[in-house]
Design a protein around this motif. Structure first.
Motif, mmCIF file in Angstrom:
data_model
loop_
_atom_site.group_PDB
_atom_site.id
_atom_site.type_symbol
_atom_site.label_atom_id
_atom_site.label_comp_id
_atom_site.label_asym_id
_atom_site.label_seq_id
_atom_site.Cartn_x
_atom_site.Cartn_y
_atom_site.Cartn_z
ATOM 1 N N LEU A 277 50.093 23.225 52.121
ATOM 2 C CA LEU A 277 48.883 23.689 51.479
ATOM 3 C C LEU A 277 47.474 24.018 52.371
ATOM 4 O O LEU A 277 47.548 23.269 53.631
ATOM 5 C CB LEU A 277 48.299 22.778 50.279
ATOM 6 N N SER A 278 46.779 24.817 52.070
ATOM 7 C CA SER A 278 45.576 24.871 53.026
ATOM 8 C C SER A 278 44.844 23.691 53.106
ATOM 9 O O SER A 278 44.098 23.308 53.935
ATOM 10 C CB SER A 278 44.496 26.215 52.306
ATOM 11 N N GLN A 279 44.900 22.767 51.897
ATOM 12 C CA GLN A 279 44.133 21.291 51.825
ATOM 13 C C GLN A 279 44.614 20.499 52.951
ATOM 14 O O GLN A 279 43.947 19.683 53.619
ATOM 15 C CB GLN A 279 44.144 20.826 50.500
ATOM 16 N N ASP A 280 46.042 20.671 53.042
ATOM 17 C CA ASP A 280 46.753 19.756 53.970
ATOM 18 C C ASP A 280 46.297 20.196 55.481
ATOM 19 O O ASP A 280 46.109 19.329 56.256
ATOM 20 C CB ASP A 280 48.227 19.847 53.956
ATOM 21 N N ILE A 281 46.232 21.512 55.631
ATOM 22 C CA ILE A 281 45.777 22.022 56.995
ATOM 23 C C ILE A 281 44.644 21.536 57.308
ATOM 24 O O ILE A 281 44.076 21.012 58.428
ATOM 25 C CB ILE A 281 46.060 23.418 57.130
ATOM 26 N N TYR A 282 43.672 21.660 56.298
ATOM 27 C CA TYR A 282 42.185 21.291 56.400
ATOM 28 C C TYR A 282 42.019 19.808 56.951
ATOM 29 O O TYR A 282 41.105 19.333 57.733
ATOM 30 C CB TYR A 282 41.292 21.482 55.135
ATOM 31 N N GLU A 283 42.924 18.782 56.476
ATOM 32 C CA GLU A 283 42.946 17.588 56.741
ATOM 33 C C GLU A 283 43.691 17.017 57.890
ATOM 34 O O GLU A 283 43.802 15.927 58.134
ATOM 35 C CB GLU A 283 43.267 16.668 55.473
ATOM 36 N N LEU A 284 44.427 18.047 58.575
ATOM 37 C CA LEU A 284 45.059 17.501 59.750
ATOM 38 C C LEU A 284 44.261 16.793 60.677
ATOM 39 O O LEU A 284 43.212 17.294 61.085
ATOM 40 C CB LEU A 284 45.773 18.849 60.230
ATOM 41 N N GLU A 285 44.857 16.003 61.572
ATOM 42 C CA GLU A 285 44.227 15.315 62.691
ATOM 43 C C GLU A 285 45.162 15.151 63.513
ATOM 44 O O GLU A 285 46.169 15.143 63.406
ATOM 45 C CB GLU A 285 43.548 13.849 62.203
ATOM 46 N N VAL A 286 44.647 14.726 64.861
ATOM 47 C CA VAL A 286 45.692 14.592 66.012
ATOM 48 C C VAL A 286 46.481 13.360 65.857
ATOM 49 O O VAL A 286 45.909 12.191 65.312
ATOM 50 C CB VAL A 286 44.495 14.247 67.411
ATOM 51 N N GLY A 287 47.630 13.418 66.049
ATOM 52 C CA GLY A 287 48.685 12.574 65.863
ATOM 53 C C GLY A 287 49.517 12.655 64.485
ATOM 54 O O GLY A 287 50.608 12.187 64.343
ATOM 55 N N ASP A 288 49.082 13.585 63.822
ATOM 56 C CA ASP A 288 49.645 13.866 62.416
ATOM 57 C C ASP A 288 51.091 14.716 62.844
ATOM 58 O O ASP A 288 51.133 15.405 63.799
ATOM 59 C CB ASP A 288 48.880 14.889 61.521
ATOM 60 N N ILE A 289 52.102 14.685 61.903
ATOM 61 C CA ILE A 289 53.553 15.228 61.984
ATOM 62 C C ILE A 289 53.381 16.361 60.988
ATOM 63 O O ILE A 289 53.522 15.875 59.807
ATOM 64 C CB ILE A 289 54.432 14.197 61.920
ATOM 65 N N ILE A 290 54.058 17.544 61.346
ATOM 66 C CA ILE A 290 54.514 18.539 60.392
ATOM 67 C C ILE A 290 55.859 18.741 60.399
ATOM 68 O O ILE A 290 56.529 19.037 61.378
ATOM 69 C CB ILE A 290 53.599 19.902 60.739
#
Length: 337
Positions: A277-290
């Motif tokens: 989701l675009s909301q998830d992309i907006y909330e991504l931070e360094v160290g997060d895993i996709i």
């Protein structure tokens, strides 16, 4: 529509009636022109263009024979073509004297179905005796009395004929592949066989001069042999045109491929893909895993202009990231080939 007589023709008619002449003299529109009768029962088989083409071939042949005879006899000789004419064989044969010096030739046309492609070459006896005398070291004078050739003279003249016949291969080389050979020498024109009396033939007439002796060389080609020569030539021309078209097409395709090779394409290595989701992309931070849609040990897709062409494994090459191709994608391989 009835012909209307002019005043001069009416006066001529009246004068003829008074004088008692059967026919008046009328001016002819073709006066001074040579008119040749045409026999519709025996139509000509070859066009003027074909005879003209044959004239050019044997015009070259006359030059070659002239040089050849000059070299063999070591004396002045000149051969020139006079005319090329189509007629019936009996007309040609009837014009020959009983005693002749004639070579029977097999043209041996390549891929010909006939056993023998017969051609006749007639050489004037005066030139024959003159050439024989010169070949044996004489001055090259013809005999005064008319007599038959002896066996020795015929044997020597066979050598003379073979030299002239071999030159035919050279003038026909640019048109067709033939291997002419001398079958035998004949001295009686009335016993020749192999050509029907009513068969159409083409006669090539050439003048020959050796020292002060003049004569003729007549080459008689039957219609069946000449027709095969022209058909083979036409077939060969069509093949050459077709081959030329194929070569042009191959060259065109090669040019297209060479231009395509210069085209720049974008190549990408795709580890995998996923949807977020675009909301998830907006909330991504360094160290997060996709999380991707492929296992850890799966191969990388190599994409060329949005099409998967190859698959490979990630690695290092000269301290840089690289992909080693392991397999071709089915769709990509078809496009590549």
């Amino acid at each position: 529509m009835a012909e209307i007589l002019s005043q001069s023709q009416i006066d001529s008619l009246l004068s003829s009636l008074i004088s008692g002449k059967d026919e008046p003299e009328a001016s002819s529109p073709v006066a001074g022109k040579k008119v040749k009768d045409y026999d519709f029962r025996r139509p000509k088989l070859f066009t003027r263009e074909q005879l003209k083409h044959l004239f050019s071939i044997y015009e070259n042949y006359a030059r070659l024979v002239s040089s050849h005879i000059t070299g063999i006899l070591q004396t002045y000789s000149l051969v020139e073509i006079i005319e090329v004419e189509e007629q019936q064989y009996y007309e040609f044969n009837n014009a020959l004297p009983d005693s002749v010096l004639m070579g029977l030739i097999d043209f041996d046309i390549k891929d010909s179905e006939d056993e023998e492609d017969l051609v006749i070459m007639d050489l004037s006896k005066d030139v024959g005796f003159c050439s024989f005398d010169r070949l044996l070291g004489g001055s090259g004078k013809p005999l005064k009395e008319d007599r038959e050739f002896t066996e020795i003279e015929i044997g020597v003249m066979e050598y003379f004929f073979r030299g002239m016949i071999n030159l035919m291969k050279n003038v026909w080389f640019d048109y067709l592949e033939i291997s002419p050979r001398l079958i035998k020498i004949e001295t009686n024109s009335r016993i020749l066989q192999g050509i029907g009396a009513d068969e159409n033939v083409v006669i090539i007439v050439m003048s020959i001069k050796v020292n002060e002796t003049q004569g003729k060389i007549n080459i008689c080609i039957p219609a069946s042999t000449l027709d095969m020569l022209f058909k083979k030539k036409m077939s060969q021309t069509k093949k050459n045109i077709k081959r030329g078209d194929q070569q042009a097409e191959e060259k065109r395709r090669l040019n297209i491929i060479n231009e395509i090779r210069k085209t720049e394409l974008e190549i990408k290595g795709v580890l995998g893909d996923t949807e977020v989701l675009s909301q998830d992309i907006y909330e991504l931070e360094v160290g997060d895993i996709i999380k991707l849609n492929k296992p850890v040990n799966s191969m990388v897709d190599i994409v060329v202009n949005d099409e998967v062409w190859f698959r490979g494994e990630m690695g290092d090459y000269k301290k840089k990231r690289a992909i080693q191709i392991k397999e071709l994608n089915e769709r990509g391989s078809e496009l590549f080939i």
